[in-house]
Structures are given as structure tokens and as C-alpha cells.
Design a protein around this motif. Structure first.
Motif, PDB file in Angstrom:
ATOM      1  N   PHE A   8      -5.745 100.069 -59.211  1.00 52.03           N
ATOM      2  CA  PHE A   8      -6.356  99.548 -57.282  1.00 52.03           C
ATOM      3  C   PHE A   8      -7.831 100.601 -57.501  1.00 52.03           C
ATOM      4  O   PHE A   8      -8.639 100.668 -56.513  1.00 52.03           O
ATOM      5  N   GLN A 101       0.724 100.394 -52.389  1.00 55.25           N
ATOM      6  CA  GLN A 101      -0.538 101.126 -52.956  1.00 55.25           C
ATOM      7  C   GLN A 101      -0.754  99.109 -52.621  1.00 55.25           C
ATOM      8  O   GLN A 101      -2.661  98.979 -52.191  1.00 55.25           O
ATOM      9  N   LYS A 105      -3.875  98.173 -49.498  1.00 56.32           N
ATOM     10  CA  LYS A 105      -5.156  98.557 -50.276  1.00 56.32           C
ATOM     11  C   LYS A 105      -5.392  96.773 -50.832  1.00 56.32           C
ATOM     12  O   LYS A 105      -6.686  96.186 -49.997  1.00 56.32           O
ATOM     13  N   GLU A 108      -6.638  95.497 -46.604  1.00 54.87           N
ATOM     14  CA  GLU A 108      -6.821  96.314 -45.545  1.00 54.87           C
ATOM     15  C   GLU A 108      -8.047  95.910 -46.319  1.00 54.87           C
ATOM     16  O   GLU A 108      -9.952  95.500 -46.383  1.00 54.87           O
ATOM     17  N   GLU A 109      -8.300  95.933 -48.247  1.00 56.34           N
ATOM     18  CA  GLU A 109      -9.746  94.286 -49.017  1.00 56.34           C
ATOM     19  C   GLU A 109     -10.267  93.526 -47.937  1.00 56.34           C
ATOM     20  O   GLU A 109     -11.426  93.234 -47.864  1.00 56.34           O
TER      21      GLU A 109
END
Length: 326
Positions: A8, A101, A105, A108-109
Motif C-alpha cells: 500500500f 487497508q 486506502k 480515499e485515493e
């Protein structure tokens, strides 16, 4: 052992390629089903110099085999939807924190912090069964939303309508995520003029309605919700990552995921960009199952690593991939 934190924190093509090759070697050595498949193709890590050399496991194997690259205890099992009596895919997950995760993530990216959104979920067919990875993801997003109005809706369509209009009028940032047939049901009953809402479809009529091509589906939804774009999520039981389309029909992947296409007539041959073919996915979050999967979707890829989904193979079999019976 692979450092999962590295997955990540990928920030370049070189890092992605290096880690993908490391994960291929790890899964070749630790996943008996994938090892047998690679052996059948006479492919050994010593022969694999670039990601294009990596064999992609046919997705049907998740229906017939335990696809595991870990001996750790299984924490959860995600399963696909299916008609009565049909065989469903099962994804055995030994580390749910990796999935968490990945979807946190990944979202949110593309969209920013989950906590900033009111999450309204219209996923009736997923709520009605156990083992949905989509429900696990959306439920986690609801829990991390800073808004008490976030939640699931099943048959209470009128309540959803009232909530949607009220919150949108108040200027709240809203994510309405729903399966295609349920979103269509909603706009057939009510018409909206939304200004602060992202409408995201997760695909699939699931036998509830006639299948529509994407442009037709999105035209109906844009008109019904009064929005200029319909967003889309591309995910599946066999993947621990999602790609998103922000309304232009092209999906983009997080940094630890890539899509390639293969020749529809020769499953072992990859194609160049801009050509229609079978979708192959590299999902490095699948570290403990298999990161290299040949799906049953048809699509094309583009130079910027975005991709488009055009349809699915007519046959339930992926031609040229059914090379092995274990």
C-alpha cells in the motif's frame, strides 16, 4: 516473507513490477493450486522476468479449489452470489486487516476521507445473503463515517428518498452506493435533483431486471437522480481491491492493482492497449490467495492504466484456460 505494508506504499511502476514479481514467486512457492497451474504451463519463477510473463489463474478455480498462499487461520470467507444449486466462488481470507487497508486506502485515493461522507447503501440482494465482501466493505465505511445518518436500506425506499432529499438540500456530502436494479427501482418511483450526491452503481441486475448496456443504464440513472455523472465500482468476491470510474466509463485502479487484457481466442497471450479482450487482474492485496486472476469480463485497457468493461464472455468457460483438473 512479503512485507504487506509495502503493497500500500507503492508509488511507481518500478515498485509495482518489483513487488508483483516477488509476490508471484511467493505464491508459486506457497499456493499448491497456483503452483500446479504454473507447472502445467511449464512456468517457473526463473522464467518470469516481467509481469507480462506471469500466469493468470482462471477465476473459476475459486469455485472448485481452496486458493490459499498462507497456512494462517481463515478469518472470514467471502462468497459470490449464485442461483439455487449453483456453485459459488469462495475467497478464504486469512488477514482481514489487509482487505480493510485496501478498500479504505483505495476509496480515499479517489474520493478523499470516508469520514466526510454520509454513506447511503442500497444493496438489497447483498444484504439478503451471507458472505458478501461488498457488504463487509460498505459496513466498514458506514462505521467510519462521521454522520449518524449513514446506513443500509433494504425495502424502506420511501425512507431513503426522504433522507436523500433532506441531506442533499442541507449540503452534506453524500455517497449513494447501490446495485443497478435497486437504483433503477428507486428512480422509477421518485425523481431527484441532487446537487451534493455521488451516485455509484456496483453493477449487476442479478436476474431482477433485463440487463442494460452501461450507457443506457447511466442515462436512466442520470435522468432520474438529476446528476451529470454516474460513478461505478469494479470489484468481485475474488479480489480484495476495487477500481472506480468517476463517471466517464473508465475505471482507474489504486497503485497496487493493474488490469491487462488477453486474446479472447488464446488465453495465454496478452494483448496491447486499446484492443478488446479478456480482463486479467493483478491485485497485490490478494497476497494470501492469488494476485493474478483471469476474469470472465471483456474489456480494453488504455495507456494511462485505466480500463473499460464491455461485457462478459458468452460461455461460462474461459477459452484456453481450462487446462487442468485437480
Amino acid at each position: 516473507m512479503i512485507n504487506t505494508n509495502a503493497i500500500f506504499s507503492i508509488s511507481s511502476e518500478k515498485e509495482f513490477s518489483t513487488l508483483a514479481l516477488d509476490i508471484f514467486k511467493f505464491q508459486f512457492e506457497n499456493n499448491p493450486v497456483y503452483r500446479s497451474f504454473c507447472d502445467l504451463l511449464y512456468t517457473h519463477p526463473s522464467d518470469v522476468k516481467q509481469i507480462e510473463d506471469i500466469p493468470f489463474l482462471p477465476i473459476q478455480f475459486f469455485k472448485s479449489h481452496h486458493i490459499l498462499s498462507s497456512k494462517a487461520q481463515i478469518q472470514d470467507t467471502f462468497s459470490s452470489s449464485g442461483t439455487t444449486g449453483s456453485t459459488t466462488s469462495k475467497h478464504y481470507v486469512t488477514d482481514l486487516s489487509i482487505y480493510e487497508q485496501s478498500f479504505r486506502k483505495g476509496f480515499e485515493e479517489f474520493y478523499g476521507a470516508i469520514k466526510d461522507y454520509v454513506i447511503l447503501a442500497l444493496l438489497p440482494n447483498y444484504l439478503e445473503r451471507k458472505g458478501s465482501s461488498l457488504i463487509y466493505m460498505v459496513n466498514d465505511m458506514i462505521q467510519h463515517s462521521n454522520h449518524p445518518e449513514s446506513g443500509f436500506y433494504l425495502n424502506n425506499i420511501n425512507d431513503l428518498k426522504q433522507q436523500l432529499i433532506t441531506l442533499d438540500t442541507q449540503g452534506k456530502k453524500i455517497l449513494l452506493i447501490g446495485v443497478s436494479f435497486a437504483l433503477l427501482d428507486l428512480v422509477e418511483q421518485y425523481q431527484f435533483k441532487l446537487k451534493n450526491t455521488i451516485v455509484m452503481e456496483t453493477g449487476g441486475m442479478k436476474g431482477r431486471r433485463k440487463e442494460l448496456v452501461r450507457d443506457e443504464l447511466h442515462a436512466y440513472l442520470k435522468s432520474g437522480f438529476g446528476v451529470s455523472k454516474i460513478h461505478s465500482e469494479y470489484g468481485m468476491t475474488e479480489l480484495l481491491s476495487q477500481a472506480y470510474s468517476l463517471g466517464d466509463g473508465r475505471f482507474k485502479c489504486p497503485n497496487w492493482m493493474r488490469v491487462l487484457t488477453r486474446d479472447p481466442e488464446d488465453a495465454l497471450t496478452l494483448q496491447n492497449i486499446n484492443k478488446t479482450g479478456g480482463i486479467n487482474v493483478i491485485d497485490l492485496a490478494n497476497i494470501n490467495s492469488c494476485s493474478f486472476i483471469a476474469t470472465q469480463d471483456l474489456g480494453r485497457t488504455y495507456k494511462d492504466h485505466s480500463f473499460e468493461i464491455i461485457g462478459r464472455f458468452d460461455s461460462s468457460d474461459i477459452r484456453g484456460c481450462n487446462l487442468m483438473v485437480l
